[in-house]
Scaffold this motif. Sequence first.
Motif, PDB file in Angstrom:
ATOM      1  N   ALA A 191       0.809  -1.218   0.000  1.00 44.19           N
ATOM      2  CA  ALA A 191       0.000   0.000   0.000  1.00 44.19           C
ATOM      3  C   ALA A 191       0.843   1.269   0.000  1.00 44.19           C
ATOM      4  CB  ALA A 191      -0.930  -0.005   1.210  1.00 44.19           C
ATOM      5  N   VAL A 192       1.996   1.233   0.691  1.00 43.65           N
ATOM      6  CA  VAL A 192       2.777   2.453   0.916  1.00 43.65           C
ATOM      7  C   VAL A 192       3.993   2.583   0.004  1.00 43.65           C
ATOM      8  CG1 VAL A 192       4.114   3.714   2.672  1.00 43.65           C
ATOM      9  CG2 VAL A 192       2.001   2.559   3.312  1.00 43.65           C
ATOM     10  N   GLU A 193       4.583   1.470  -0.402  1.00 43.41           N
ATOM     11  CA  GLU A 193       5.815   1.502  -1.184  1.00 43.41           C
ATOM     12  C   GLU A 193       5.711   2.361  -2.447  1.00 43.41           C
ATOM     13  OE1 GLU A 193       9.597   0.658  -2.990  1.00 43.41           O
ATOM     14  OE2 GLU A 193       8.822   1.001  -0.965  1.00 43.41           O
ATOM     15  N   PRO A 194       4.600   2.348  -3.198  1.00 36.08           N
ATOM     16  CA  PRO A 194       4.543   3.226  -4.389  1.00 36.08           C
ATOM     17  C   PRO A 194       4.727   4.703  -4.070  1.00 36.08           C
ATOM     18  CG  PRO A 194       2.808   1.565  -4.471  1.00 36.08           C
ATOM     19  CD  PRO A 194       3.405   1.485  -3.097  1.00 36.08           C
ATOM     20  N   LYS A 195       4.479   5.092  -2.817  1.00 39.05           N
ATOM     21  CA  LYS A 195       4.620   6.501  -2.435  1.00 39.05           C
ATOM     22  C   LYS A 195       6.048   6.845  -2.019  1.00 39.05           C
ATOM     23  CE  LYS A 195      -0.119   6.431  -0.677  1.00 39.05           C
ATOM     24  NZ  LYS A 195      -0.979   6.598   0.520  1.00 39.05           N
ATOM     25  N   VAL A 196       6.739   5.901  -1.357  1.00 38.50           N
ATOM     26  CA  VAL A 196       8.065   6.210  -0.805  1.00 38.50           C
ATOM     27  C   VAL A 196       9.214   5.609  -1.606  1.00 38.50           C
ATOM     28  CG1 VAL A 196       7.180   6.524   1.532  1.00 38.50           C
ATOM     29  CG2 VAL A 196       7.995   4.269   0.822  1.00 38.50           C
ATOM     30  N   CYS A 197       8.949   4.529  -2.368  1.00 41.50           N
ATOM     31  CA  CYS A 197       9.974   3.895  -3.222  1.00 41.50           C
ATOM     32  C   CYS A 197      11.247   3.592  -2.433  1.00 41.50           C
ATOM     33  CB  CYS A 197      10.274   4.768  -4.424  1.00 41.50           C
ATOM     34  SG  CYS A 197       8.855   5.027  -5.507  1.00 41.50           S
ATOM     35  N   ALA A 198      11.081   2.843  -1.357  1.00 45.55           N
ATOM     36  CA  ALA A 198      12.199   2.533  -0.467  1.00 45.55           C
ATOM     37  C   ALA A 198      12.914   1.237  -0.815  1.00 45.55           C
ATOM     38  CB  ALA A 198      11.701   2.452   0.978  1.00 45.55           C
ATOM     39  N   LEU A 199      12.258   0.335  -1.553  1.00 38.38           N
ATOM     40  CA  LEU A 199      12.717  -1.041  -1.629  1.00 38.38           C
ATOM     41  C   LEU A 199      13.279  -1.455  -2.995  1.00 38.38           C
ATOM     42  CD1 LEU A 199       9.848  -2.842   0.310  1.00 38.38           C
ATOM     43  CD2 LEU A 199      11.940  -1.804   1.214  1.00 38.38           C
TER      44      LEU A 199
END
Length: 461
Positions: free
Chosen positions: A36-44
């Motif tokens: 849910a959140v990764e598309p917003k922060v692109c951490a991985l």
Amino acid sequence: MNEFSAMNTRDLLNAYKNGDTSPTEYMRWLISHVEAVEPKVCALYAFKPDEALKQAEASTTRWLNGETTGPLDGVPVTVKELIATKGDPVPQGTAATDKTPASEDAPTAARLKEDGAIIFAKTTCPDYGMLSSGLSTFHHLSRNPWDLSQNPGGSSAGAAAAGAAGFGPLHIGTDIGGSVRLPAGWTGLFGFKPTLGRIPIHPYYTGRCAGPMTRTVDDAVMVMPTITRPDWRDATSVDYQALDWDVPPANVKGMKIGLMLDAGCGIDAEPDVKAAVVTAAQQFEAAGAEIIEIPPVLKREWLDGLDVFWRARFWGTMLKLTEEHRQSILPYIFDWAKAGGDANPLDVVKGFDATMAMRDACAAVFQKVDTVLSPVNPNVSYPADWASPTNDPQRPFEHIAFTLPWNMGEQPAASINCGFSTSGMPIGLQIVRPRFDDLGVMAIAKTYESWRGPISSWPTL
């Protein structure tokens, strides 16, 4: 259990032990949260939910049978992309490198797997790990969860974004001039750079360390016994000691604490930063410590000299690439390194010698004080798409003057959140102790954390 986001490592392991939850249940929640959140922060990078869930199910079985493999069995963790994991390419944040899968785990990854931790993803870094930014020609642009228009810092950019976004309790970054502490400071995390060689790494280099980036000091305490175990591949590692990392908070009464508010060069500490650090120092003073304002340990000529040396070193690396691959390097990094090709060899040697000068200066400080407090980051924040706080390849290291010397001096140092700016961004307090006194840093950090209390306003995205 619904409040997984509030659980630290110790909570999670206790819940596994008591049967309140299982590694499978927690991993399912974590995968849903990340998706849910990764598309917003692109951490991985190398996020493998199916494989992670399979490992979690195996861990669940071990817990049910009382046959856990180690103290972190079933705990999710990320490691920075630069830390090799078998079977995954190590692109070093750049489109220019070969993408051959690693043939073996680097020391940190190997120790985590041995103790049952689940490396469910790796985290992003900029080209060659040479920016304090989430900007990369290989990875998506990583963003600061506190404000998505702002930078998480770097080079452990993804680890910082992942930690602040609540992607599990444990994240491991690397640090050669501040790359654990700087992004930890900008994202509200606790970031710990140990004494050089305390955590074995490979490849090793002058000043290069690995270290945890976590929401609490206790999370770092929980992972240190695992990642400090020895590995023959690190020829710079210190003699292994099975330290008891779970130290009590320090009694600071009578402690001589040096307060360093001037880095000696680079960006001046902004008013919000300086005010937060001074307020933190006053808390130590109120608890009986003697606060002594001290001058900087860094000189302009040393910072500039190291810049020349690093430029020349990286230009040598880039000359091994084809012209086509060189053209795919981030222009900021390419332009910065290319100047090293024209450097006078004597200036390059003088630049390396600056590391020894910093080492002497850092050691001398602790003949006068027990501990040093300072800002971590001189500035509050900067735009997500900038390569650095100056965004100028001719002034690339103006923001690392508070952190860099302790890499070259090899002292243990940590960043811990000490407040927020008027714009709502986290501010980091740096705690430094003499070489080998890693436990002292942890104890003082616990003391300060107990005064500050837990952060209750983590971003919800």
